[in-house]
Scaffold this active site. Structure first.
Site, short mmCIF file in Angstrom:
data_model
loop_
_atom_site.label_atom_id
_atom_site.label_comp_id
_atom_site.label_asym_id
_atom_site.label_seq_id
_atom_site.Cartn_x
_atom_site.Cartn_y
_atom_site.Cartn_z
N GLN A 45 -1.37 8.45 -0.21
CA GLN A 45 -2.36 9.52 -0.43
C GLN A 45 -1.78 10.90 -0.09
O GLN A 45 -2.52 11.89 -0.12
CB GLN A 45 -3.63 9.25 0.40
CG GLN A 45 -4.33 7.95 0.07
CD GLN A 45 -4.95 7.92 -1.33
OE1 GLN A 45 -5.08 8.95 -1.99
NE2 GLN A 45 -5.31 6.73 -1.78
N CYS A 87 -9.81 -1.72 -2.69
CA CYS A 87 -9.56 -3.09 -2.24
C CYS A 87 -10.61 -3.54 -1.24
O CYS A 87 -10.87 -4.71 -1.09
CB CYS A 87 -8.19 -3.17 -1.58
SG CYS A 87 -6.92 -2.43 -2.56
N1 PLP Z 1 -1.77 2.44 0.55
C1 PLP Z 1 -2.78 3.32 0.41
C2 PLP Z 1 -3.04 4.31 1.50
C3 PLP Z 1 -3.58 3.30 -0.73
O1 PLP Z 1 -4.59 4.18 -0.85
C4 PLP Z 1 -3.31 2.34 -1.74
C5 PLP Z 1 -4.17 2.25 -2.92
O2 PLP Z 1 -5.39 2.38 -2.84
C6 PLP Z 1 -2.23 1.46 -1.56
C7 PLP Z 1 -1.49 1.54 -0.40
C8 PLP Z 1 -1.88 0.43 -2.59
O3 PLP Z 1 -1.24 1.04 -3.69
P1 PLP Z 1 -1.03 0.28 -5.06
O4 PLP Z 1 -2.34 0.33 -5.78
O5 PLP Z 1 0.05 1.05 -5.77
O6 PLP Z 1 -0.58 -1.10 -4.75
#
Ligand code: PLP
Length: 373
Positions: A176, A317
């Site tokens: 982010q 998620c």
């Molecule tokens: N880390 C953070 C802080 C996130 O906001 C996200 C996605 O929401 C992820 C990791 C995961 O990223 P990706 O969707 O590319 O797997």
């Protein structure tokens, strides 16, 4: 439709689609093959690697291309795990792609320690100081919270690490933060850092892991040995090239100022309704939380979507799960948590869009309150 869930994902730039198509249909060659065409594609990937390093402000190290930040985070943590009497330290604010890896390590019998969050949403540095020791092998802490926008003081964390656990590696999930807030890996002093293209208008399913040195981690997937042996599998060339297009189009500082202004305009409007509380952690201008007294966040989300505004309920998620681990940790009560929505901006929205969204949010809230009374 006004999209205010940009921490969940962003709309890909049209220019990225053109690049993607070119490298999927014209220059579609395997970068590891020996033809001249393949060598050309390989050289293109190396160019993108250099651009990523430049954007990260890295003077040394490299970037491993991955299938997004979940994979980068898994590679960083699992790749750093070693047999022996070691301890692994994580913040309680981490995204599931780190937090659930930490849980897995615990289930395997590793010593895992979790650091709580303060009222301002940041990692509790006093607790971290008490936790770090000569057995600490890895510290993983995010730069910007995907839930609150709070920005951790990574430099201070690195300082504590250098003082108390100089042997430990430090990994930062900067999903982010990368291409949104100005920073450099050299200035932060980190060993590894994850990023993901779909959070900055690139394609989904591609990202990277910055590693200060290739010797820091081991591969977690066996295969053909691509990406310096750390991430086997044919590189997703069209997506990496499309990510490059996004990287070249973004002005981080200019966008930061623009979004700061958009957030200010938006907050001026929503704060006219005193029962809508803005939980602004004074971190990234891209993210904040609104709490709607007496109305569930989920009810607001659906009502707003019907009226043309999309907001989030927290990390995509975790959005379908009850409660919010992060806000609970910071100390919010169940009512405040259940009545909250995450608002996240992008730099390509207009002032009139955020004003309109703010007004729709107020009207919708009043309507929902009336229905519930
Ligand atoms: N880390 C953070 C802080 C996130 O906001 C996200 C996605 O929401 C992820 C990791 C995961 O990223 P990706 O969707 O590319 O797997």
């Amino acid at each position: 439709m006004i999209f205010l869930d940009n921490a969940g994902t962003t709309k890909m730039f049209a220019e990225c689609v053109t690049t993607y198509s070119h490298f999927a249909c014209d220059e579609f060659y395997n970068p590891s093959a020996v033809s001249r065409k393949s060598a050309f594609v390989h050289a293109k990937l190396e160019e993108v690697r250099r651009v990523c390093l430049k954007k990260l402000g890295a003077l040394k190290g490299t970037v491993i291309f991955t299938g997004g930040a979940t994979e980068s985070n898994n590679l960083a943590v699992k790749g750093a795990v070693r047999n022996g009497d070691f301890e692994y330290v994580f913040s309680k604010g981490e995204h599931p792609s780190i937090f659930n890896v930490a849980r897995s390590l615990e289930n395997e019998g590793k010593i895992v320690k979790y650091i709580g969050l303060c009222k301002d949403g940041k990692v509790d540095l006093a607790e971290l100081e008490k936790t770090l020791n000569k057995k600490t092998k890895l510290i993983s802490c995010m730069l910007v919270s995907n839930e609150t926008g709070a920005i951790n003081d990574i430099k201070k964390i690195v300082g504590l690490k250098n003082q108390l656990s100089p042997q430990a590696l430090i990994h930062v999930d900067a999903v982010q933060g990368f291409m949104k807030i100005p920073f450099s890996v050299e200035d932060l002093g980190v060993d590894m850092l994850s990023f993901s293209a779909h959070k900055f208008h690139g394609p989904k399913g591609v990202g990277g892991l910055y590693v200060r040195s290739l010797q820091l981690i081991k591969n977690i997937v066996d295969g053909g040995g691509q990406e310096y042996g750390l991430r086997s599998g044919t590189e997703n060339v069209p997506a990496i090239m499309a990510m490059h297009t996004a990287l070249s189009m973004i002005d981080v500082k200019g966008n930061f100022e623009k979004v700061t202004n958009l957030k200010r305009i938006f907050n001026e409007i929503v704060s006219q309704e005193s029962d809508i509380k803005i939980l602004d952690f004074h971190g990234s201008p891209y993210i904040e939380i609104l709490s709607f007294k007496g109305v569930k966040g989920e009810t607001m989300l659906h009502a707003l979507e019907e009226r043309g505004v999309i907001v989030g309920l927290g990390s995509a998620c975790s959005a379908k799960k009850a409660g919010n681990r992060i806000l609970e940790n910071i100390g919010y009560n169940k009512d405040e948590i259940i009545s909250s929505c995450r608002i996240s901006f992008n730099a390509y929205m207009t002032e009139s869009e955020v004003k309109e969204a703010g007004n729709i949010i107020i009207e919708t809230y009043k309507e929902m309150l009336k229905r519930l009374s």
